[in-house]
Design a protein around this motif. Structure first.
Motif, PDB file in Angstrom:
ATOM      1  N   VAL A 136       0.808  -1.224   0.000  1.00 21.31           N
ATOM      2  CA  VAL A 136       0.000   0.000   0.000  1.00 21.31           C
ATOM      3  C   VAL A 136       0.842   1.275   0.000  1.00 21.31           C
ATOM      4  CG1 VAL A 136      -1.692   1.342   1.336  1.00 21.31           C
ATOM      5  CG2 VAL A 136      -1.989  -1.135   1.049  1.00 21.31           C
ATOM      6  N   LEU A 137       1.874   1.345   0.805  1.00 24.96           N
ATOM      7  CA  LEU A 137       2.624   2.598   0.928  1.00 24.96           C
ATOM      8  C   LEU A 137       3.215   3.060  -0.411  1.00 24.96           C
ATOM      9  CD1 LEU A 137       4.253   2.088   4.447  1.00 24.96           C
ATOM     10  CD2 LEU A 137       2.196   3.411   3.861  1.00 24.96           C
ATOM     11  N   PRO A 138       3.825   2.169  -1.210  1.00 21.51           N
ATOM     12  CA  PRO A 138       4.314   2.633  -2.520  1.00 21.51           C
ATOM     13  C   PRO A 138       3.182   3.060  -3.469  1.00 21.51           C
ATOM     14  CG  PRO A 138       5.365   0.557  -1.919  1.00 21.51           C
ATOM     15  CD  PRO A 138       4.270   0.799  -0.924  1.00 21.51           C
ATOM     16  N   VAL A 139       2.026   2.423  -3.363  1.00 20.43           N
ATOM     17  CA  VAL A 139       0.903   2.794  -4.229  1.00 20.43           C
ATOM     18  C   VAL A 139       0.382   4.182  -3.844  1.00 20.43           C
ATOM     19  CG1 VAL A 139      -1.417   2.159  -5.016  1.00 20.43           C
ATOM     20  CG2 VAL A 139       0.305   0.402  -4.712  1.00 20.43           C
ATOM     21  N   LEU A 140       0.407   4.510  -2.562  1.00 20.41           N
ATOM     22  CA  LEU A 140       0.012   5.855  -2.130  1.00 20.41           C
ATOM     23  C   LEU A 140       0.933   6.909  -2.759  1.00 20.41           C
ATOM     24  CD1 LEU A 140      -0.767   5.131   1.604  1.00 20.41           C
ATOM     25  CD2 LEU A 140      -2.373   6.141  -0.027  1.00 20.41           C
ATOM     26  N   ASN A 158      -6.939  17.265  -2.870  1.00 27.73           N
ATOM     27  CA  ASN A 158      -8.222  16.628  -2.578  1.00 27.73           C
ATOM     28  C   ASN A 158      -8.004  15.157  -2.225  1.00 27.73           C
ATOM     29  OD1 ASN A 158     -10.966  16.012  -2.375  1.00 27.73           O
ATOM     30  ND2 ASN A 158     -11.330  16.094  -4.564  1.00 27.73           N
ATOM     31  N   PHE A 159      -7.179  14.462  -2.996  1.00 30.36           N
ATOM     32  CA  PHE A 159      -6.904  13.051  -2.725  1.00 30.36           C
ATOM     33  C   PHE A 159      -6.207  12.899  -1.376  1.00 30.36           C
ATOM     34  CE2 PHE A 159      -4.181   9.278  -2.933  1.00 30.36           C
ATOM     35  CZ  PHE A 159      -5.133   8.298  -3.217  1.00 30.36           C
ATOM     36  N   ARG A 160      -5.159  13.692  -1.167  1.00 29.72           N
ATOM     37  CA  ARG A 160      -4.401  13.612   0.085  1.00 29.72           C
ATOM     38  C   ARG A 160      -5.314  13.857   1.285  1.00 29.72           C
ATOM     39  NH1 ARG A 160      -1.075  17.326  -0.897  1.00 29.72           N
ATOM     40  NH2 ARG A 160       0.608  16.064  -1.733  1.00 29.72           N
ATOM     41  N   SER A 161      -6.111  14.901   1.241  1.00 27.41           N
ATOM     42  CA  SER A 161      -6.966  15.210   2.386  1.00 27.41           C
ATOM     43  C   SER A 161      -8.056  14.156   2.567  1.00 27.41           C
ATOM     44  CB  SER A 161      -7.562  16.613   2.279  1.00 27.41           C
ATOM     45  OG  SER A 161      -8.445  16.702   1.189  1.00 27.41           O
ATOM     46  N   THR A 162      -8.554  13.600   1.475  1.00 30.02           N
ATOM     47  CA  THR A 162      -9.559  12.543   1.574  1.00 30.02           C
ATOM     48  C   THR A 162      -8.983  11.315   2.271  1.00 30.02           C
ATOM     49  OG1 THR A 162     -10.740  13.302  -0.393  1.00 30.02           O
ATOM     50  CG2 THR A 162     -11.043  10.995   0.217  1.00 30.02           C
ATOM     51  N   VAL A 163      -7.787  10.919   1.892  1.00 30.10           N
ATOM     52  CA  VAL A 163      -7.156   9.751   2.518  1.00 30.10           C
ATOM     53  C   VAL A 163      -6.850  10.043   3.990  1.00 30.10           C
ATOM     54  CG1 VAL A 163      -5.131   8.235   2.511  1.00 30.10           C
ATOM     55  CG2 VAL A 163      -6.260   8.827   0.354  1.00 30.10           C
ATOM     56  N   VAL A 164      -6.371  11.233   4.291  1.00 24.15           N
ATOM     57  CA  VAL A 164      -6.074  11.578   5.689  1.00 24.15           C
ATOM     58  C   VAL A 164      -7.345  11.555   6.531  1.00 24.15           C
ATOM     59  CG1 VAL A 164      -5.277  13.444   7.215  1.00 24.15           C
ATOM     60  CG2 VAL A 164      -3.939  12.815   5.196  1.00 24.15           C
ATOM     61  N   LEU A 181      -1.718   2.740  15.884  1.00 24.89           N
ATOM     62  CA  LEU A 181      -2.473   3.481  14.867  1.00 24.89           C
ATOM     63  C   LEU A 181      -1.816   4.822  14.564  1.00 24.89           C
ATOM     64  CD1 LEU A 181      -6.131   2.660  15.933  1.00 24.89           C
ATOM     65  CD2 LEU A 181      -4.817   1.686  14.052  1.00 24.89           C
ATOM     66  N   ALA A 182      -1.325   5.493  15.580  1.00 21.69           N
ATOM     67  CA  ALA A 182      -0.651   6.774  15.371  1.00 21.69           C
ATOM     68  C   ALA A 182       0.581   6.595  14.478  1.00 21.69           C
ATOM     69  CB  ALA A 182      -0.259   7.390  16.705  1.00 21.69           C
ATOM     70  N   ASP A 183       1.314   5.510  14.683  1.00 21.76           N
ATOM     71  CA  ASP A 183       2.483   5.247  13.851  1.00 21.76           C
ATOM     72  C   ASP A 183       2.074   4.938  12.414  1.00 21.76           C
ATOM     73  OD1 ASP A 183       5.335   4.873  13.503  1.00 21.76           O
ATOM     74  OD2 ASP A 183       4.888   2.729  13.326  1.00 21.76           O
ATOM     75  N   MET A 184       0.988   4.195  12.239  1.00 22.90           N
ATOM     76  CA  MET A 184       0.525   3.880  10.891  1.00 22.90           C
ATOM     77  C   MET A 184       0.047   5.151  10.179  1.00 22.90           C
ATOM     78  SD  MET A 184       0.527   1.517   8.750  1.00 22.90           S
ATOM     79  CE  MET A 184       0.809   0.090   9.798  1.00 22.90           C
ATOM     80  N   ILE A 185      -0.619   6.042  10.898  1.00 23.33           N
ATOM     81  CA  ILE A 185      -1.029   7.328  10.316  1.00 23.33           C
ATOM     82  C   ILE A 185       0.207   8.082   9.827  1.00 23.33           C
ATOM     83  CG2 ILE A 185      -1.964   9.621  10.848  1.00 23.33           C
ATOM     84  CD1 ILE A 185      -3.989   8.158  12.696  1.00 23.33           C
ATOM     85  N   ARG A 186       1.267   8.089  10.635  1.00 19.55           N
ATOM     86  CA  ARG A 186       2.511   8.765  10.262  1.00 19.55           C
ATOM     87  C   ARG A 186       3.100   8.159   8.987  1.00 19.55           C
ATOM     88  NH1 ARG A 186       7.398   7.508  10.410  1.00 19.55           N
ATOM     89  NH2 ARG A 186       7.152   5.699  11.752  1.00 19.55           N
ATOM     90  N   LYS A 187       3.086   6.835   8.889  1.00 17.09           N
ATOM     91  CA  LYS A 187       3.646   6.168   7.709  1.00 17.09           C
ATOM     92  C   LYS A 187       2.812   6.464   6.462  1.00 17.09           C
ATOM     93  CE  LYS A 187       5.804   2.558  10.394  1.00 17.09           C
ATOM     94  NZ  LYS A 187       5.760   1.193  10.878  1.00 17.09           N
ATOM     95  N   ILE A 188       1.502   6.452   6.607  1.00 16.95           N
ATOM     96  CA  ILE A 188       0.636   6.725   5.458  1.00 16.95           C
ATOM     97  C   ILE A 188       0.781   8.174   4.999  1.00 16.95           C
ATOM     98  CG2 ILE A 188      -1.791   6.917   4.738  1.00 16.95           C
ATOM     99  CD1 ILE A 188      -2.314   4.414   6.543  1.00 16.95           C
ATOM    100  N   THR A 189       0.763   9.116   5.933  1.00 18.29           N
ATOM    101  CA  THR A 189       0.906  10.516   5.530  1.00 18.29           C
ATOM    102  C   THR A 189       2.303  10.767   4.946  1.00 18.29           C
ATOM    103  OG1 THR A 189       1.448  11.171   7.798  1.00 18.29           O
ATOM    104  CG2 THR A 189      -0.843  11.430   7.095  1.00 18.29           C
ATOM    105  N   GLY A 190       3.303  10.047   5.426  1.00 18.94           N
ATOM    106  CA  GLY A 190       4.633  10.141   4.838  1.00 18.94           C
ATOM    107  C   GLY A 190       4.649   9.683   3.392  1.00 18.94           C
ATOM    108  N   ALA A 191       3.956   8.575   3.121  1.00 17.65           N
ATOM    109  CA  ALA A 191       3.879   8.067   1.744  1.00 17.65           C
ATOM    110  C   ALA A 191       3.115   9.048   0.852  1.00 17.65           C
ATOM    111  CB  ALA A 191       3.198   6.693   1.722  1.00 17.65           C
ATOM    112  N   LEU A 192       2.110   9.696   1.384  1.00 20.41           N
ATOM    113  CA  LEU A 192       1.344  10.688   0.604  1.00 20.41           C
ATOM    114  C   LEU A 192       2.198  11.904   0.266  1.00 20.41           C
ATOM    115  CD1 LEU A 192      -2.061  10.569   2.489  1.00 20.41           C
ATOM    116  CD2 LEU A 192      -1.669   9.895   0.109  1.00 20.41           C
ATOM    117  N   GLY A 193       3.126  12.232   1.139  1.00 25.00           N
ATOM    118  CA  GLY A 193       3.961  13.400   0.924  1.00 25.00           C
ATOM    119  C   GLY A 193       5.257  13.115   0.183  1.00 25.00           C
ATOM    120  N   ALA A 194       5.533  11.847  -0.095  1.00 21.23           N
ATOM    121  CA  ALA A 194       6.803  11.470  -0.715  1.00 21.23           C
ATOM    122  C   ALA A 194       6.835  11.728  -2.217  1.00 21.23           C
ATOM    123  CB  ALA A 194       7.093   9.993  -0.445  1.00 21.23           C
ATOM    124  N   ALA A 195       5.690  11.976  -2.809  1.00 24.12           N
ATOM    125  CA  ALA A 195       5.643  12.152  -4.281  1.00 24.12           C
ATOM    126  C   ALA A 195       6.236  13.473  -4.707  1.00 24.12           C
ATOM    127  CB  ALA A 195       4.192  12.061  -4.750  1.00 24.12           C
TER     128      ALA A 195
END
Length: 137
Positions: A78-82, A99-105, A123-137
């Motif tokens: 999932v993280l690379p697909v984000l 819009n996509f980033r805020s929707t996923v967050v 869960l807090a750590d997973m949120i951090r990892k997901i938002t990191g993947a969203l910002g890596a692009a």
């Protein structure tokens, strides 16, 4: 100007968004009840999206093959697909990237709210990892 996304582009966006919710659900399920509520709340948030992203996320990604045997395996998928989804939007529909980033967050925070108060550290750590993947692009 109309944005045209291919079926593969749409599958990437759906897989990323619904995969993020599934990842939160898997993290919530790690030894605790409430995973079904996390999945439901996250999916409701995704289906509440507006604009182009709302139209794309209105369908569940039936072609996605997410392996959720372990949280680590799911995260590897999932993280690379984000990150790929954000890269795709930044190139093809930059006006929809936020819009996509805020929707996923919103969706992952909704999934985390199944537990009252602050999210558990997992869960807090997973949120951090997901938002990191969203910002890596």
């Amino acid at each position: 100007m109309s944005v045209i996304l291919t079926e593969q582009d749409k599958l990437t966006l759906r897989t990323a968004a619904y995969g993020a919710v599934e990842l939160m659900t898997a993290a919530a399920a790690a030894g605790k009840p409430g995973a079904h509520r996390a999945a439901t709340d996250g999916s409701i948030a995704l289906s509440s999206a507006t604009g182009l992203i709302g139209h794309v996320l209105a369908k569940y990604p039936k072609g996605a093959k997410l392996n959720s045997k372990t949280v680590a395996t799911l995260a590897d998928q999932v993280l690379p697909v984000l990150t790929a989804a954000m890269s795709l939007l930044n190139k093809q529909a930059p006006e929809e990237a936020d819009n996509f980033r805020s929707t996923v967050v919103v969706a992952i925070k909704a999934a985390a709210q199944t537990h009252r108060g602050e999210p558990r550290p997992t869960l807090a750590d997973m949120i951090r990892k997901i938002t990191g993947a969203l910002g890596a692009a």
